[in-house]
Every structure is written in C-alpha cells, then in structure tokens.
Design an enzyme around this catalytic site. Structure first.
Site, short mmCIF file in Angstrom:
data_model
loop_
_atom_site.label_atom_id
_atom_site.label_comp_id
_atom_site.label_asym_id
_atom_site.label_seq_id
_atom_site.Cartn_x
_atom_site.Cartn_y
_atom_site.Cartn_z
N GLU A 100 0.06 3.65 1.41
CA GLU A 100 -0.54 4.96 1.68
C GLU A 100 -2.07 4.89 1.71
O GLU A 100 -2.70 5.61 2.48
CB GLU A 100 -0.10 5.97 0.61
CG GLU A 100 1.39 6.27 0.66
CD GLU A 100 1.87 7.12 -0.50
OE1 GLU A 100 1.04 7.47 -1.36
OE2 GLU A 100 3.07 7.39 -0.56
N HIS A 105 -4.60 -2.98 -2.75
CA HIS A 105 -4.42 -2.69 -4.17
C HIS A 105 -3.14 -3.33 -4.66
O HIS A 105 -2.15 -3.40 -3.93
CB HIS A 105 -4.40 -1.19 -4.45
CG HIS A 105 -3.47 -0.40 -3.57
ND1 HIS A 105 -3.79 -0.06 -2.27
CD2 HIS A 105 -2.23 0.08 -3.78
CE1 HIS A 105 -2.80 0.62 -1.74
NE2 HIS A 105 -1.83 0.71 -2.63
N HIS A 107 -0.38 -2.85 -7.55
CA HIS A 107 0.15 -2.02 -8.63
C HIS A 107 0.64 -2.95 -9.74
O HIS A 107 1.41 -3.88 -9.47
CB HIS A 107 1.36 -1.21 -8.17
CG HIS A 107 1.13 -0.25 -7.04
ND1 HIS A 107 1.09 1.11 -7.21
CD2 HIS A 107 1.00 -0.46 -5.70
CE1 HIS A 107 0.92 1.71 -6.05
NE2 HIS A 107 0.88 0.78 -5.11
P1 AMP Z 1 0.44 2.77 -1.97
O1 AMP Z 1 1.59 3.63 -1.55
O2 AMP Z 1 0.86 1.39 -2.36
O3 AMP Z 1 -0.68 2.81 -0.96
O4 AMP Z 1 -0.08 3.40 -3.32
C1 AMP Z 1 -1.14 4.30 -3.41
C2 AMP Z 1 -1.23 4.71 -4.87
O5 AMP Z 1 -2.49 5.29 -5.08
C3 AMP Z 1 -0.18 5.73 -5.32
O6 AMP Z 1 0.58 5.18 -6.39
C4 AMP Z 1 -1.02 6.93 -5.76
O7 AMP Z 1 -0.48 7.59 -6.88
C5 AMP Z 1 -2.34 6.26 -6.08
N1 AMP Z 1 -3.50 7.13 -6.02
C6 AMP Z 1 -3.84 7.96 -5.00
N2 AMP Z 1 -4.99 8.60 -5.29
C7 AMP Z 1 -5.39 8.13 -6.50
C8 AMP Z 1 -6.51 8.40 -7.33
N3 AMP Z 1 -7.46 9.28 -6.98
N4 AMP Z 1 -6.60 7.76 -8.51
C9 AMP Z 1 -5.64 6.87 -8.88
N5 AMP Z 1 -4.58 6.57 -8.14
C10 AMP Z 1 -4.44 7.20 -6.96
#
Ligand code: AMP
Length: 120
Positions: A100, A105, A107
């Site tokens: 997203e 990143h 996790h």
């Molecule tokens: P992905 O689907 O792997 O791109 O994960 C994006 C992640 O970013 C999701 O787990 C969201 O909860 C996290 N996320 C989005 N905005 C923020 C933010 N402002 N601070 C911390 N995490 C975020």
C-alpha cells in the site's frame, strides 16, 4: 525494471518529519516505528531512509552502507521487542504483493502465533 519513487508517500512524509511516528529505533540509514494499525501485539515497520520503492529496488540499488544500516535496524528492533518466541518479517511488494505504501518497508510482527504464511 524501472523503479519510480513518489516523494509524497506517507513514509517519505514521516522521514521528513511532516507526520509523527512512534519511533522504536533509528540510525543513519534506517528508521523503525510502530505500525499505526498493528496486526499483532507487536508490529513494527523498518524502513530505509533512502528513496527505494520496494525490497527488490533496495536490494539492487542501495549501497552496502545503506543495506548494513537497514539490517542493523532489523537486529536492534528484534532485540528491543524481544522476539524469542518467534516473529515474521514481511515485505509486501507492488500490486500482487499487496503493497500500500510505495516506500520499501519490512514489517516485523510478533507476540502471538501467526498462523500459516499465506491466506488462501
Ligand atoms: P503495506 O500494505 O505492506 O504497504 O503496509 C503499509 C503499512 O503501513 C500498514 O500496515 C499500515 O498500517 C501502515 N501505516 C500507514 N500509515 C502509517 C503511519 N502514519 N504510521 C505508521 N504506520 C502506518
């Protein structure tokens, strides 16, 4: 593959200090902070400070120093969280990977049994 980085993505804004974060660890090349919507008791995001879209972009183009700094951050986060019972590291990448936020990143998820690797 051509990687095009969008400097307006939310993690770029976090790195520029435009959006707050709950920092777990930081060094010259990486920042780790709590996910805003945790999927487990512990859910931390580790990101490089450089402009990389995805894991394969970072692995291809980041310098040895950047890659070392990033992996050092992963080690420190695991130590800080205390992941002795296990954890999962996830790098969702591009559309089919469910990415997203278009800034690489990793996790780090832990604190409970995490079930099968993939939902079917
Ligand atoms: P992905 O689907 O792997 O791109 O994960 C994006 C992640 O970013 C999701 O787990 C969201 O909860 C996290 N996320 C989005 N905005 C923020 C933010 N402002 N601070 C911390 N995490 C975020």
């Amino acid at each position: 593959m051509e990687f095009v980085y969008d400097p307006e993505n939310i993690f770029a804004k976090i790195l520029r200090g435009e959006i707050p974060n709950k920092t777990v660890y930081e060094n010259d090349h990486a920042l780790a902070f709590h996910d805003i919507a945790p999927q487990a008791p512990q859910h931390v995001m580790v990101i490089p400070k450089g402009a990389y879209v995805s894991l394969d972009h970072f692995a291809r183009d980041a310098s040895a120093e950047e890659q070392h700094g990033f992996m050092k951050a992963v080690a420190e986060v695991c130590e800080i969280l205390g992941v002795d019972d296990g954890f999962r590291a996830i790098a969702n990448s591009r559309e089919h990977g469910g990415q997203e936020v278009p800034h690489f990143h990793l996790h780090i998820v832990s604190g409970r049994p995490l079930g099968p690797m993939l939902a079917r």
